[in-house]
Scaffold this motif. Structure first.
Motif, PDB file in Angstrom:
ATOM      1  N   THR A  20     -84.770 -40.391  -6.780  1.00  8.63           N
ATOM      2  CA  THR A  20     -85.316 -39.316  -5.956  1.00  8.63           C
ATOM      3  C   THR A  20     -85.850 -39.954  -4.677  1.00  8.63           C
ATOM      4  O   THR A  20     -86.083 -41.172  -4.643  1.00  8.63           O
ATOM      5  CB  THR A  20     -86.471 -38.596  -6.683  1.00  8.63           C
ATOM      6  OG1 THR A  20     -87.565 -39.520  -6.817  1.00  8.63           O
ATOM      7  CG2 THR A  20     -86.044 -38.062  -8.028  1.00  8.63           C
ATOM      8  N   PRO A  21     -86.088 -39.182  -3.618  1.00 10.93           N
ATOM      9  CA  PRO A  21     -86.642 -39.774  -2.393  1.00 10.93           C
ATOM     10  C   PRO A  21     -87.960 -40.506  -2.651  1.00 10.93           C
ATOM     11  O   PRO A  21     -88.198 -41.565  -2.092  1.00 10.93           O
ATOM     12  CB  PRO A  21     -86.837 -38.575  -1.474  1.00 10.93           C
ATOM     13  CG  PRO A  21     -85.822 -37.586  -1.935  1.00 10.93           C
ATOM     14  CD  PRO A  21     -85.738 -37.782  -3.430  1.00 10.93           C
ATOM     15  N   GLU A  22     -88.809 -39.954  -3.516  1.00 12.71           N
ATOM     16  CA  GLU A  22     -90.089 -40.606  -3.814  1.00 12.71           C
ATOM     17  C   GLU A  22     -89.874 -41.924  -4.538  1.00 12.71           C
ATOM     18  O   GLU A  22     -90.545 -42.914  -4.268  1.00 12.71           O
ATOM     19  CB  GLU A  22     -90.987 -39.680  -4.629  1.00 12.71           C
ATOM     20  CG  GLU A  22     -91.527 -38.539  -3.786  1.00 12.71           C
ATOM     21  CD  GLU A  22     -91.884 -37.315  -4.595  1.00 12.71           C
ATOM     22  OE1 GLU A  22     -91.484 -37.226  -5.767  1.00 12.71           O
ATOM     23  OE2 GLU A  22     -92.557 -36.448  -4.031  1.00 12.71           O
ATOM     24  N   LEU A  25     -88.594 -44.472  -1.977  1.00 10.62           N
ATOM     25  CA  LEU A  25     -89.690 -44.934  -1.125  1.00 10.62           C
ATOM     26  C   LEU A  25     -90.567 -45.913  -1.879  1.00 10.62           C
ATOM     27  O   LEU A  25     -90.934 -46.966  -1.354  1.00 10.62           O
ATOM     28  CB  LEU A  25     -90.526 -43.746  -0.627  1.00 10.62           C
ATOM     29  CG  LEU A  25     -91.707 -44.086   0.279  1.00 10.62           C
ATOM     30  CD1 LEU A  25     -91.228 -44.766   1.555  1.00 10.62           C
ATOM     31  CD2 LEU A  25     -92.495 -42.837   0.602  1.00 10.62           C
ATOM     32  N   TYR A  45     -96.588 -36.318   5.226  1.00 14.64           N
ATOM     33  CA  TYR A  45     -95.384 -37.120   5.018  1.00 14.64           C
ATOM     34  C   TYR A  45     -95.699 -38.593   5.242  1.00 14.64           C
ATOM     35  O   TYR A  45     -96.435 -38.948   6.160  1.00 14.64           O
ATOM     36  CB  TYR A  45     -94.280 -36.723   6.003  1.00 14.64           C
ATOM     37  CG  TYR A  45     -93.801 -35.315   5.823  1.00 14.64           C
ATOM     38  CD1 TYR A  45     -92.703 -35.032   5.014  1.00 14.64           C
ATOM     39  CD2 TYR A  45     -94.443 -34.258   6.472  1.00 14.64           C
ATOM     40  CE1 TYR A  45     -92.262 -33.733   4.841  1.00 14.64           C
ATOM     41  CE2 TYR A  45     -94.009 -32.960   6.301  1.00 14.64           C
ATOM     42  CZ  TYR A  45     -92.925 -32.692   5.483  1.00 14.64           C
ATOM     43  OH  TYR A  45     -92.494 -31.409   5.316  1.00 14.64           O
ATOM     44  N   ASN A  48     -90.230 -40.040   5.799  1.00 14.56           N
ATOM     45  CA  ASN A  48     -89.628 -38.709   5.671  1.00 14.56           C
ATOM     46  C   ASN A  48     -89.896 -38.070   4.315  1.00 14.56           C
ATOM     47  O   ASN A  48     -89.319 -37.040   3.989  1.00 14.56           O
ATOM     48  CB  ASN A  48     -88.113 -38.797   5.902  1.00 14.56           C
ATOM     49  CG  ASN A  48     -87.788 -39.151   7.328  1.00 14.56           C
ATOM     50  OD1 ASN A  48     -88.435 -38.678   8.258  1.00 14.56           O
ATOM     51  ND2 ASN A  48     -86.803 -40.001   7.518  1.00 14.56           N
ATOM     52  N   THR A  49     -90.768 -38.692   3.515  1.00 13.52           N
ATOM     53  CA  THR A  49     -91.058 -38.195   2.171  1.00 13.52           C
ATOM     54  C   THR A  49     -92.371 -37.439   2.156  1.00 13.52           C
ATOM     55  O   THR A  49     -93.408 -37.967   2.570  1.00 13.52           O
ATOM     56  CB  THR A  49     -91.140 -39.373   1.170  1.00 13.52           C
ATOM     57  OG1 THR A  49     -89.904 -40.082   1.211  1.00 13.52           O
ATOM     58  CG2 THR A  49     -91.399 -38.869  -0.232  1.00 13.52           C
ATOM     59  N   ARG A  50     -92.316 -36.204   1.682  1.00 15.61           N
ATOM     60  CA  ARG A  50     -93.550 -35.425   1.550  1.00 15.61           C
ATOM     61  C   ARG A  50     -94.341 -35.969   0.366  1.00 15.61           C
ATOM     62  O   ARG A  50     -93.784 -36.210  -0.707  1.00 15.61           O
ATOM     63  CB  ARG A  50     -93.246 -33.944   1.351  1.00 15.61           C
ATOM     64  CG  ARG A  50     -94.522 -33.117   1.382  1.00 15.61           C
ATOM     65  CD  ARG A  50     -94.256 -31.662   1.515  1.00 15.61           C
ATOM     66  NE  ARG A  50     -95.522 -30.954   1.526  1.00 15.61           N
ATOM     67  CZ  ARG A  50     -95.642 -29.684   1.739  1.00 15.61           C
ATOM     68  NH1 ARG A  50     -94.562 -28.954   1.959  1.00 15.61           N
ATOM     69  NH2 ARG A  50     -96.817 -29.112   1.734  1.00 15.61           N
ATOM     70  N   VAL A  51     -95.646 -36.176   0.583  1.00 12.46           N
ATOM     71  CA  VAL A  51     -96.495 -36.731  -0.464  1.00 12.46           C
ATOM     72  C   VAL A  51     -97.648 -35.776  -0.749  1.00 12.46           C
ATOM     73  O   VAL A  51     -98.046 -34.982   0.093  1.00 12.46           O
ATOM     74  CB  VAL A  51     -97.035 -38.133  -0.087  1.00 12.46           C
ATOM     75  CG1 VAL A  51     -95.891 -39.106   0.104  1.00 12.46           C
ATOM     76  CG2 VAL A  51     -97.899 -38.085   1.153  1.00 12.46           C
TER      77      VAL A  51
END
Length: 183
Positions: A20-22, A25, A45, A48-51
């Motif tokens: 996954t993007p998370e 990262l 963010y 580009n990953t929303r946290v």
């Protein structure tokens, strides 16, 4: 059986494409030095990953807040950066400055005896006094116009490649024009 470099790279890409993007990262960050602990509320963010919630940030990360976002970055033995809505900061962790404010509203709170918590704003560095706790509110518009207000302790504002400078105490303000002139 020995695997050549090209198939290894292909294998690594295949493994990373399943993350996954998370997770991707987190894997990339595992090889870098932590810069601080981020606490996110609303739209925030890292890259580009929303946290959400708590997150470790690293040297080189860019933190952005959306219209309803806010974040605090606690840096051990240095202080706290508080990002308001619509703010973008890059954690540079360079000898001359810790972070760069690209735009938005930022609160900078340093601890006494803390060193290396300078902030770059355009062609200027904002440096808290290391002898005491210091706090400042910094607003940077998209055109580069910046307002720095010292709310506690004292700060120096120094032109990086020039001679302009000013020292601020509590309740004093400096302004940097869109053309980069300190007022």
């Amino acid at each position: 059986m020995q695997v050549s470099a090209c198939p290894r790279a292909l294998l690594a890409l295949l493994v990373l494409s399943q993350l996954t993007p998370e997770q991707a990262l987190a894997a990339a960050q595992a090889q870098r030095e932590p810069a601080g602990a981020l606490r996110a509320t609303g739209e925030v963010y890292v890259g580009n990953t929303r946290v959400t919630g708590e997150w470790t940030v690293f040297a080189g990360d860019t933190v952005r807040t959306g219209a309803d976002g806010a974040a605090g970055v606690r840096v051990a033995q240095r202080g706290v950066l508080v990002l308001g809505p619509g703010t973008e900061v890059t954690l540079d962790v360079q000898p001359r400055y810790f972070a760069t404010l690209k735009q938005g509203n930022l609160g900078l709170q340093s601890v006494a005896e803390g060193r290396g918590f300078q902030l770059r704003v355009g062609n200027f560095t904002v440096v808290p006094s290391p002898e005491m706790e210091a706090a400042a509110d910094i607003e940077r518009a998209t055109d580069g116009a910046t307002r720095i207000t010292c709310t506690k302790g004292s700060f120096g504002v120094f032109e990086i490649d020039g001679e302009a400078s000013v020292f601020l105490r509590a309740d004093e303000t400096a302004v940097i024009s869109p053309q980069g002139q300190l007022q």
